[in-house]
Design a protein around this motif. Structure first.
Motif, PDB file in Angstrom:
ATOM      1  N   LEU A 125     -18.933   7.212  27.047  1.00  0.00           N
ATOM      2  CA  LEU A 125     -18.222   7.750  28.200  1.00  0.00           C
ATOM      3  C   LEU A 125     -18.734   7.079  29.474  1.00  0.00           C
ATOM      4  CD1 LEU A 125     -18.164  11.584  27.386  1.00  0.00           C
ATOM      5  CD2 LEU A 125     -16.357   9.894  27.013  1.00  0.00           C
ATOM      6  N   PRO A 126     -17.852   6.744  30.405  1.00  0.00           N
ATOM      7  CA  PRO A 126     -18.299   6.129  31.664  1.00  0.00           C
ATOM      8  C   PRO A 126     -19.138   7.104  32.484  1.00  0.00           C
ATOM      9  CG  PRO A 126     -15.933   5.819  31.318  1.00  0.00           C
ATOM     10  CD  PRO A 126     -16.394   6.840  30.313  1.00  0.00           C
ATOM     11  N   CYS A 127     -20.014   6.562  33.275  1.00  0.00           N
ATOM     12  CA  CYS A 127     -20.869   7.356  34.155  1.00  0.00           C
ATOM     13  C   CYS A 127     -20.321   7.257  35.577  1.00  0.00           C
ATOM     14  CB  CYS A 127     -22.300   6.837  34.097  1.00  0.00           C
ATOM     15  SG  CYS A 127     -23.461   7.785  35.122  1.00  0.00           S
ATOM     16  N   ASN A 128     -20.335   8.353  36.315  1.00  0.00           N
ATOM     17  CA  ASN A 128     -19.818   8.363  37.687  1.00  0.00           C
ATOM     18  C   ASN A 128     -20.922   8.304  38.743  1.00  0.00           C
ATOM     19  OD1 ASN A 128     -17.080   8.440  37.038  1.00  0.00           O
ATOM     20  ND2 ASN A 128     -17.062  10.678  36.878  1.00  0.00           N
ATOM     21  N   LEU A 129     -22.176   8.177  38.319  1.00  0.00           N
ATOM     22  CA  LEU A 129     -23.293   8.186  39.264  1.00  0.00           C
ATOM     23  C   LEU A 129     -23.612   6.781  39.756  1.00  0.00           C
ATOM     24  CD1 LEU A 129     -25.673  10.686  37.419  1.00  0.00           C
ATOM     25  CD2 LEU A 129     -24.064  11.167  39.297  1.00  0.00           C
ATOM     26  N   ASP A 173     -11.941  16.030  33.127  1.00  0.00           N
ATOM     27  CA  ASP A 173     -11.759  17.427  33.544  1.00  0.00           C
ATOM     28  C   ASP A 173     -11.319  17.502  35.002  1.00  0.00           C
ATOM     29  OD1 ASP A 173     -14.001  17.051  35.137  1.00  0.00           O
ATOM     30  OD2 ASP A 173     -15.371  18.146  33.814  1.00  0.00           O
ATOM     31  N   GLU A 174     -11.150  18.716  35.509  1.00  0.00           N
ATOM     32  CA  GLU A 174     -10.634  18.912  36.866  1.00  0.00           C
ATOM     33  C   GLU A 174     -11.578  18.381  37.934  1.00  0.00           C
ATOM     34  OE1 GLU A 174      -9.840  23.031  37.229  1.00  0.00           O
ATOM     35  OE2 GLU A 174      -8.109  23.014  35.858  1.00  0.00           O
ATOM     36  N   GLU A 175     -12.859  18.269  37.616  1.00  0.00           N
ATOM     37  CA  GLU A 175     -13.838  17.786  38.588  1.00  0.00           C
ATOM     38  C   GLU A 175     -14.019  16.268  38.518  1.00  0.00           C
ATOM     39  OE1 GLU A 175     -17.396  19.935  37.863  1.00  0.00           O
ATOM     40  OE2 GLU A 175     -16.550  21.872  38.486  1.00  0.00           O
ATOM     41  N   GLY A 176     -13.250  15.606  37.644  1.00  0.00           N
ATOM     42  CA  GLY A 176     -13.330  14.149  37.554  1.00  0.00           C
ATOM     43  C   GLY A 176     -14.384  13.645  36.595  1.00  0.00           C
TER      44      GLY A 176
END
Length: 401
Positions: A18-22, A106-109
């Motif tokens: 899964l990609p990381c958003n940090l 999800d809804e929070e991205g």
């Protein structure tokens, strides 16, 4: 990535990480924090937001809000550096790459799962840099989509080679080869069928042992053409009805029809059905297959793919009816000893729907009956034919061998 780990599949397979958003927490050589996203390679120090040139800071990195590199909030939306040298915000490139078609969000991205990759993604053009239009490659965040599109490209290339070979083998079969060449061609086609099924996608699937990768079936048209060619080869080797080659040809045709129906390949489904009808009519007593041939032809007519196929189905039905009448005439001549197609041809009539029937003795209508084909009333009384019926004296004459 320290947060999401790494892909567990072999290289070349659509990634399952899964990609990381940090934002990346590594430091560049200059000592400042990396401006890219976690999991990607850190850029050169010339792209450090603290140390870079004024020109670099002025680059537009967000194509939605048109923020410059200097204005971009790197903690909430880091930038990704492309191989071509251009760089954009993660949000911008996520939109270009349609990352929402590869992962569940999800809804929070946040990325919460994998989506099954659609084969339509593999038919689109490679995603490109908004500035120079260079293909976007070697970005780990998009490894799932990039690897899938690369595999689909290899699959198409593989199938192009298959189609060229099929055209060559079809020409060989049309050239009236002897039985030995036909048998050799069958062996080649069996191997080719295995090659079609074991394309690049299948090989990657086997390498991953079936883990989290869906293998799309081979393109239906070349696969169905291959099966059709195999059936035609066995048809060439038939010596008599119900011999081994006849039964194998029937089985291959039925297999291909089932595959075409499941794949909704309606054109090839109609073509294969008509081929099967011709095989049945050429090698089987008509009374054994007439109902089946009529059913198959009616299906082609109902599907109405194009006028040529519909007309061919209509012609086959008529030919089937003509052949059936010939067999009836022959049987009547043998059993009764009469020339029902010669001097007795004036005894033939047609029901309101055109189905022929025969009146013996003097040939005059003396009683009423029902047509065996459609149930309409036939015959008459006192040597007078029903007004709805008509003479068909030319039918038997036209059917004489």
């Amino acid at each position: 990535c320290l947060h999401e780990g790494k892909c567990s599949l072999v290289c070349g397979a659509p990634c399952n990480r899964l990609p990381c958003n940090l934002r990346c927490d590594k430091l560049l050589a200059c000592g400042h924090r990396c401006p890219s996203i976690c999991g990607e390679d850190c850029p050169d120090v010339s792209f450090c937001i603290e140390c870079c040139s004024i020109e670099t800071k002025a680059n537009i990195v967000d194509m939605l809000e048109f923020n410059s590199y200097e204005e971009q909030d790197l903690d909430n939306d880091p930038v990704i550096f492309l191989q071509c040298g251009h760089f954009y915000s993660t949000t911008t490139l996520d939109g270009i790459m349609e990352i929402d078609k590869s992962y569940e969000i999800d809804e929070e991205g946040n990325f919460v799962g994998l989506q099954e990759l659609s084969s339509s993604l593999g038919t689109s053009k490679p995603k490109s840099c908004p500035d120079c239009r260079s293909a976007i490659n070697h970005v780990k965040r998009y490894g799932r989509l990039i690897s899938f599109m690369r595999l689909r490209f290899l699959e198409r290339k593989h199938m192009t080679s298959v189609e060229m070979r099929l055209r060559r083998y079809s020409l060989i079969l049309r050239g009236e080869p002897d039985d030995a060449k036909v048998k050799r061609l069958i062996e080649i086609l069996e191997q080719l069928e295995s090659d079609v099924k074991d394309g690049p996608m299948r090989k990657v699937f086997e390498a991953c042992r079936g883990r989290e990768i869906v293998v799309t079936p081979p393109p239906s048209r070349p696969y169905l053409e291959l099966l059709r060619l195999r059936a035609q080869c066995f048809t060439r080797l038939i010596l008599e009805s119900n011999d081994v080659n006849f039964n194998v040809a029937i089985d291959v045709y039925q297999q291909s029809i089932d595959y075409a129906d499941a794949d909704r390949s309606r054109y090839m489904s109609s073509v294969l059905r008509l081929d099967l009808c011709k095989l049945l009519m050429n090698w089987t007593a008509l009374h054994q297959v007439k109902a089946r041939v009529d059913h198959i032809c009616n299906r082609v007519i109902e599907d109405d793919i194009n006028a040529a196929l519909v007309q061919e189905a209509i012609d086959l039905k008529e030919k089937c009816n003509d052949k059936e009448l010939k067999e009836v005439l022959k049987a009547m001549n043998q059993v009764m000893g009469y020339n029902y197609g010669g001097g007795w041809s004036s005894h033939w009539y047609e029901c309101p729907n055109g189905h022929p029937y025969f009146i013996g003795e003097c040939g005059g209508a003396m009683e009423l009956g029902r047509c065996n084909e459609c149930g309409e009333q036939i015959g008459g009384g006192s040597h007078r034919l029903l007004a709805s019926n008509r003479s068909s004296a030319t039918v038997a004459e036209a059917l004489q061998d």
